[in-house]
Write a protein that holds these residues in place. Structure first.
Motif, PDB file in Angstrom:
ATOM      1  N   VAL A  65      -7.018   6.252  -3.593  1.00 10.05           N
ATOM      2  CA  VAL A  65      -6.745   5.285  -2.608  1.00 10.05           C
ATOM      3  C   VAL A  65      -6.375   6.034  -1.193  1.00 10.05           C
ATOM      4  O   VAL A  65      -5.789   7.042  -1.284  1.00 10.05           O
TER       5      VAL A  65
ATOM      6  N   ASN B 104       0.794  -1.225  -0.002  1.00 11.50           N
ATOM      7  CA  ASN B 104       0.020  -0.050   0.169  1.00 11.50           C
ATOM      8  C   ASN B 104       0.789   1.178  -0.048  1.00 11.50           C
ATOM      9  O   ASN B 104       2.177   1.151  -0.020  1.00 11.50           O
TER      10      ASN B 104
ATOM     11  N   GLN C 233      -4.520   1.002   1.640  1.00 13.09           N
ATOM     12  CA  GLN C 233      -5.463   0.069   0.400  1.00 13.09           C
ATOM     13  C   GLN C 233      -4.202  -0.400  -0.270  1.00 13.09           C
ATOM     14  O   GLN C 233      -3.506   0.387  -0.882  1.00 13.09           O
TER      15      GLN C 233
END
Ligand code: GDP
Ligand code: MG
Length: 372
Positions: free
Chosen positions: A31, A5, A35
């Motif tokens: 995002v 992420n 994420q």
């Protein structure tokens, strides 16, 4: 890169996570920090920071096959190597006599008198060229070696006695050579004997696709007498000719790989293995994985029992320094260090044990069903 992420990326790139998220936003990817990102996204972002993202490939250290991948070897690293020749044929057709004759008539003067063949392989120098001979390990051993992945023979010399003709083990030998895709040179032996009928042997062999050139085929036939040394030089000439056509090459400047020709436990010296070096150069002191065992090459001797320090491609050597006795046909590879060699060797041994256990328990179940 799976599951990486923005926070992970921030750590790798030494940038604030917020900056990464902002950059992603500008790239059209919405995002939050936690994420996980697509691989493509990571690549684009990394490229933006001037970094090439590469997926980390977990190397399987126990895999010896990767060392044998010589197709990718740079052509410029390759130099020609001696052919490795196996002599096969029916029992009593003269294999041992032939090998003895070649060995004794082509040893160097300095070695004369002092030869005691210590291992099941040797090299001769003929017309300034080297040929490696492997003592026939017996057909069963030969096929088992092949089953283990060892492809150590370049050329098969098929010995057929002219007074006996094609016999069961002759056919077996032909099948082995064909399966291993090695060219066959036929040595029609014992032509000195009164009952010898070389033409009959040739005729018999045509049924197996072995047809001499003067009969319209492309198999080399040499009529010899192993016992009286007749036409042995011609046979060696033909071996070298065949080898030349094959353009046998290897890179001597890499870590050695090869196969086990034979191995045993010696009372005083521990596990002893005869290895054939197939690529690279093997040195005393090299950390090595051999089949399901490992070690460090402690001593290395040639076929005359002389200590040597290194062995180049197609050279057979006897080594000590292994942890356990490997099996004929096992492959070996020199590793970068002893620690990795040990880890790989131990893991391979563990897997082999598990496979063995799985197999024997399977057999037991089969037996159980068979009795029901
Ligand atoms: P192998 O089982 O194939 O290894 O056969 P050997 O080399 O042990 O030979 C078997 C027998 O045949 C021995 O008695 C040899 O002396 C004999 N022999 C081998 N080659 C010749 C040859 O060219 N001529 C004659 N007359 N006898 C041979
Ligand atoms: Mg023999």
């Amino acid at each position: 890169t799976d599951g990486m992420n923005a926070q992970d990326l921030a750590k790798i790139l030494h940038r604030p996570a917020a900056e990464i998220v902002k950059k992603l936003f500008m790239l059209g990817v919405m995002v939050n920090q936690n994420q996980s990102l697509e691989k493509d996204t990571i690549e684009i972002l990394a490229a933006d920071y001037g970094i090439e993202a590469k997926e980390k490939v977990q190397e399987d250290i126990t895999d010896l096959d990767r060392f044998f991948d010589v197709d990718n070897e740079d052509e410029s690293h390759l130099v020609s190597r001696p052919p490795v020749v196996t002599v096969m044929g029916h029992v009593d057709h003269g294999k041992t006599t032939l090998l003895d004759n070649i060995r004794h008539s082509h040893i160097t003067a300095q070695e004369a008198g002092g030869i005691t063949q210590a291992i099941g392989a040797y090299q001769v120098k003929y017309n300034d060229q080297v040929i490696t001979f492997l003592d026939t390990p017996g057909h069963a051993a030969f096929s088992e070696m092949r089953a283990r992945g060892a492809n150590i023979t370049d050329i098969t010399v098929l010995v057929v006695a002219a007074d006996d003709g094609v016999m069961p083990q002759t056919i077996e030998a032909i099948n082995h050579a064909k399966a291993a895709k090695t060219p066959i040179i036929v040595a029609v032996n014992k032509v000195d004997k009164p009952g010898a009928n070389p033409d009959h042997v040739t005729e018999q062999l045509t049924e197996y696709g072995l047809i001499p050139e003067d009969w319209g085929g492309d198999t080399i036939f040499v009529k010899i007498s192993a016992k009286f040394g007749k036409n042995i030089d011609e046979l060696l000439d033909m071996i070298l000719l065949q080898a030349e056509v094959m353009e046998l090459k290897a890179n001597p400047n890499r870590r050695a790989v090869g196969s086990v020709v034979e191995a045993r436990l010696d009372q005083g010296r521990g596990p002893v293995a005869t290895l054939l070096v197939q690529q690279g150069t093997l040195h005393v002191g090299d950390p090595i994985v051999v089949g399901n065992t490992f070690g460090r090459v402690r001593t290395m001797t040639n076929e005359n029992g002389r200590r040597i320090k290194e062995a180049t491609p197609s050279t057979p050597v006897e080594i000590t320094g292994l942890n356990a006795v490997p099996e004929a046909g096992d492959r070996f590879a020199v590793f970068e260090d002893e620690k990795t060699a040990r880890a790989a060797g131990e893991e391979r041994a563990k897997r082999a044990q598990e496979e063995e256990r799985a197999r024997t328990s399977h057999v037991t179940l089969d037996n159980l069903f068979a009795t029901m």
